[in-house]
Design an enzyme around this catalytic site. Structure first.
Site, PDB file in Angstrom:
ATOM      1  N   GLN A 117       0.803  -1.224   0.000  1.00 20.75           N
ATOM      2  CA  GLN A 117       0.000   0.000   0.000  1.00 20.75           C
ATOM      3  C   GLN A 117       0.839   1.279   0.000  1.00 20.75           C
ATOM      4  O   GLN A 117       0.314   2.366  -0.197  1.00 20.75           O
ATOM      5  CB  GLN A 117      -0.951  -0.001   1.205  1.00 20.75           C
ATOM      6  CG  GLN A 117      -2.019  -1.070   1.101  1.00 20.75           C
ATOM      7  CD  GLN A 117      -2.903  -1.087   2.318  1.00 20.75           C
ATOM      8  OE1 GLN A 117      -2.536  -1.622   3.352  1.00 20.75           O
ATOM      9  NE2 GLN A 117      -4.072  -0.458   2.217  1.00 20.75           N
ATOM     10  N   CYS A 148     -10.756  -0.560   3.866  1.00 21.19           N
ATOM     11  CA  CYS A 148      -9.343  -0.644   3.528  1.00 21.19           C
ATOM     12  C   CYS A 148      -8.875   0.753   3.133  1.00 21.19           C
ATOM     13  O   CYS A 148      -9.592   1.457   2.424  1.00 21.19           O
ATOM     14  CB  CYS A 148      -9.155  -1.628   2.373  1.00 21.19           C
ATOM     15  SG  CYS A 148      -7.473  -1.733   1.760  1.00 21.19           S
ATOM     16  N   HIS A 173      -6.489  -9.555   6.840  1.00 24.05           N
ATOM     17  CA  HIS A 173      -6.640  -8.556   5.774  1.00 24.05           C
ATOM     18  C   HIS A 173      -5.267  -8.136   5.233  1.00 24.05           C
ATOM     19  O   HIS A 173      -5.059  -8.063   4.018  1.00 24.05           O
ATOM     20  CB  HIS A 173      -7.408  -7.353   6.352  1.00 24.05           C
ATOM     21  CG  HIS A 173      -7.603  -6.208   5.412  1.00 24.05           C
ATOM     22  ND1 HIS A 173      -8.829  -5.842   4.912  1.00 24.05           N
ATOM     23  CD2 HIS A 173      -6.719  -5.330   4.885  1.00 24.05           C
ATOM     24  CE1 HIS A 173      -8.692  -4.797   4.107  1.00 24.05           C
ATOM     25  NE2 HIS A 173      -7.415  -4.464   4.075  1.00 24.05           N
TER      26      HIS A 173
HETATM   27 NI    NI Z   1      -6.340  -2.955   3.224  1.00 28.44          NI
END
Ligand code: NI
Length: 170
Positions: A51, A93, A135
């Site tokens: 991310q 998210c 997750h």
């Molecule tokens: Ni996420």
């Protein structure tokens, strides 16, 4: 290190598999610190290296919320070693701003990971921590929470997902 924020859905890095970390060096320590900063700023409870555009198997977690004591963890090369039960909960998210959906996951998990001190440890988790770890490990494998949704639910989110994709290209 670049001062990038969180990568948004549509960026191909979210679909890539992160690579195992062989050595905990200054780069990894800096990446972990950077991820904690980004996560804090975004008020997230977990963040995977993908991310922030890094393909290292690194996850940061902070489930402390207000007066609720949680866990603050850096997980290097985390692996789930056991799971039981199943629970459906509304999940979001940081790579999907303003989007959330019910996702079914294991209720309790056992996992191993290496800390920044280089020591491998085992952990049993339930509740929010179990959910966050599942997750985030998904992220390291290029799997996103929307992949757990049924076709109908995915259809309903289609428009929002297309909007995010456009946003990620800006
Ligand atoms: Ni996420």
């Amino acid at each position: 290190m670049t001062n990038k924020g969180v990568v948004i859905f549509g960026d191909p890095v979210l679909r890539k598999k992160a690579v195992a970390i062989a050595r905990i060096d200054d780069r990894i320590r800096a990446l972990s610190a950077h991820m904690f900063e980004v996560m804090k700023k975004a008020r997230g409870i977990g963040l995977a290296a993908n991310q922030v555009s890094a393909l290292d198997r690194l996850v940061v977690i902070d489930t402390n919320r207000g007066d609720t004591k949680g866990h603050c963890l850096t997980l290097i090369n985390p692996e789930i070693i056991g799971a039981s039960g199943s629970v459906k909960l509304d999940e979001g998210c940081l790579s999907f701003p303003e989007l959330s959906a019910d996702v079914e996951r294991s209720e309790r998990i056992g996992f191993t990971a290496t800390g920044l001190d280089g020591k491998r440890f085992e952990f049993e988790a339930e509740g929010i921590l179990a959910r966050a770890v599942q997750h985030e490990i998904d992220h390291l494998n290029g799997v996103l929470f929307i992949d757990h949704l049924g076709t109908t639910k995915k259809m309903l989110l289609k428009k929002q997902l297309e909007e995010l994709k456009k946003l990620s290209k800006k």
